[in-house]
Design a protein around this motif. Sequence first.
Motif, PDB file in Angstrom:
ATOM      1  N   SER A 128       0.834  -1.203   0.000  1.00 36.17           N
ATOM      2  CA  SER A 128       0.000   0.000   0.000  1.00 36.17           C
ATOM      3  C   SER A 128       0.869   1.254   0.000  1.00 36.17           C
ATOM      4  O   SER A 128       0.592   2.227  -0.698  1.00 36.17           O
ATOM      5  N   THR A 129       1.977   1.206   0.782  1.00 37.65           N
ATOM      6  CA  THR A 129       2.897   2.355   0.816  1.00 37.65           C
ATOM      7  C   THR A 129       3.504   2.602  -0.563  1.00 37.65           C
ATOM      8  O   THR A 129       3.637   3.751  -1.015  1.00 37.65           O
ATOM      9  N   VAL A 130       3.896   1.530  -1.284  1.00 40.15           N
ATOM     10  CA  VAL A 130       4.466   1.672  -2.631  1.00 40.15           C
ATOM     11  C   VAL A 130       3.453   2.313  -3.576  1.00 40.15           C
ATOM     12  O   VAL A 130       3.794   3.194  -4.387  1.00 40.15           O
ATOM     13  N   THR A 131       2.165   1.936  -3.478  1.00 49.36           N
ATOM     14  CA  THR A 131       1.122   2.512  -4.342  1.00 49.36           C
ATOM     15  C   THR A 131       0.979   4.010  -4.090  1.00 49.36           C
ATOM     16  O   THR A 131       0.890   4.822  -5.034  1.00 49.36           O
ATOM     17  N   GLU A 132       0.961   4.427  -2.818  1.00 55.55           N
ATOM     18  CA  GLU A 132       0.843   5.856  -2.480  1.00 55.55           C
ATOM     19  C   GLU A 132       2.038   6.632  -3.015  1.00 55.55           C
ATOM     20  O   GLU A 132       1.896   7.747  -3.546  1.00 55.55           O
ATOM     21  N   LEU A 133       3.239   6.079  -2.899  1.00 53.92           N
ATOM     22  CA  LEU A 133       4.431   6.782  -3.390  1.00 53.92           C
ATOM     23  C   LEU A 133       4.414   6.905  -4.910  1.00 53.92           C
ATOM     24  O   LEU A 133       4.849   7.933  -5.464  1.00 53.92           O
ATOM     25  N   ASN A 134       3.932   5.905  -5.619  1.00 54.23           N
ATOM     26  CA  ASN A 134       3.843   5.996  -7.086  1.00 54.23           C
ATOM     27  C   ASN A 134       2.909   7.125  -7.503  1.00 54.23           C
ATOM     28  O   ASN A 134       3.179   7.863  -8.462  1.00 54.23           O
ATOM     29  N   ALA A 135       1.784   7.325  -6.777  1.00 56.25           N
ATOM     30  CA  ALA A 135       0.859   8.420  -7.095  1.00 56.25           C
ATOM     31  C   ALA A 135       1.530   9.773  -6.862  1.00 56.25           C
ATOM     32  O   ALA A 135       1.410  10.706  -7.671  1.00 56.25           O
TER      33      ALA A 135
END
Length: 667
Positions: A128-135
């Motif tokens: 979930s943290t990786v998804t937020e950083l990609n955004a």
Amino acid sequence: MPVTARPARRIAAALLLPTLLAGGLAVAAPASAATTTTTTTVGACNGVLNQLAVRGSVQPNLLLAAARQNAALIAALQATKAALVAQKSSLESQITAAKAEIARLDAAEAALQRRIDEGAAELERRTSTVTELNAGIAAAQSELVTLSSAQDAAQAQLTATQGRLDTATAELGRLVDAKAAADREVAAVQGRLTAAQMTLDAAKKASLAADAAVDAQVAAVQVATDRLTAAVETADGTSEAVETAADAVDDANALLVERLATAETATQALTTAQTAVQGAKADLAQAEAAALVAAGKVTDARAALSTATAAQAAAKSAADAKAAAVAAKQAELATLKTPTYVTTTVTNQAVVDQIAVLQKELDAIKGNADQRKQVLRDQIKALETQKTTTTTTLVDKTAEITTATAELQDLTVELDTLTAALSTATGVTARAQADLDAAIAGKNAADAAVLGRQGEVVRLQGVAADAQAAVTAAEAAVAEQRSVLAAAQEVLDEATSDDQAAQAAVSAAGTALSAAEGDLAAQRTTATAAAQAVVAAQDGVAGLEQELAAASAEAERLSGVVTAQQGVVKGLEAQVGDLLDRFNALDGQVTAKENELAALQEKLSSAAAAVAVQEDVVADLREDLASAETAETAAAARLTTLEAQRLDVIRQIAAIDAQIALGGCVA
């Protein structure tokens, strides 16, 4: 003592005692452990098995007879049972360990499953943290594109203005360079004019000096001619002296060569003799080393013989002592087997037979013959008392005979062992004596070789001394001739030095004359050139004065053009300054956004690495769980196998117990 002898004898004694007490055996010889049977006695076992089949039970005296006859088999069965009991205990220990291992693996699997669940939850959080950083990175990249476009537009305008400024600056530079060049040209023309005027003055002075130098050089040529003539006359006399001294040196050198050859021959002879002496000494050293080795072998052989002799004496002493012990035990055994023992045995058997007769008569009486029955009972009771006494005596004596026989067998085995050791020690002593004899012979041969080598060294040293004397004499002759040659060479060197000095004087005088004549020609050429230089310098001064006037006019014109171009450059520099400030502001915004993007990307990299690590952790835990499940399956299979083996062992023990209970017979 053999490890199987005593258990077998104990079994025989244990079977003998109850048999004697029951009256079923009169005399029994001591049991022997030398032979052991593993099969049942057919006759006794037939009776046991027949009674068992007919009655369902077996009389005790028949079981004792079968046990006596199957003593060796029973002992073997008991040994087998003991091994099976030990195997059963081992299997039970392994079963307990297997159950504990299965319990441990169950606990480990539960712990691994909990860790897998926790790891999966942590993996979901990190994903979930990786998804937020990609955004966040996508948004920052969009803003960076907008700022970069504005910066590119400012860069284009700045580049165009800077181009015009560069062009104007280049033109200003070109004009400044042209003005500087014009100024340098004026200065250069002025300098050349000044130099030309100085050259003209110098040329006039040089022309006067060249004329004076020509007159002085004519006088110097005459002086050099006179000096050359005197030097040639001196050199003619020194050449003859050199030839005479050279002949004397050649004669002395030839004689020296002859004496050197003689000395070389003597030196070679000395070297040959010294080499022979060194070789002989090396041979002597080898022979002495061999003698030392041979002496060491003799010492070692004597020590080995002494050790072997002592070991042989100790072995003989031990064998003698053990033989005496065997003889004493044989005497003791003979003492135990006395006629009284045999008589008691016969008497006991007779009492047993008489009791059997009276018991049979008592059993046969019918009716009310109580008096006769009582008489018979009293007689039987008296005989039973007598039998008990004789049986006790026989049992005690038999036990003593059995013990003495066992001890005699042990002593006999020990005597055989000591006798074999004595034979081995005797062989070792004989071999040690042979080794000592061979070592002494080798030492004698080595000592003889040393004496021969010592004589050869003395002889060769005498030859070397004669060669040394010849070398000394030859070297003295060479030294003497060297002195003669040195004296002749010294005379030649002095003559040669004088001749060289004379020839050098001739050469120097000739060189000086040539130089003087050359200088005279050069001085005359210099005087002519100086006169021509004066004319040329006068022409150069007039031309340079005209060039100076033209260069001054051009420099004045370029000064006005430079001033106008400087105004154009200042206007363009102001425009570039404004555009550069705007570009720098946009560049700061782009840099800040790039830093923000880099920070987000670094966080993304760390977060992605954390996801990969967590995935590896979860995968490793799942592999560990699979391994634990495999291990538990293997442990369960092993537990099943061990329990089956334990049941099989229990069945075997039960079968052995049943066979032993039937006196060694198989039902």
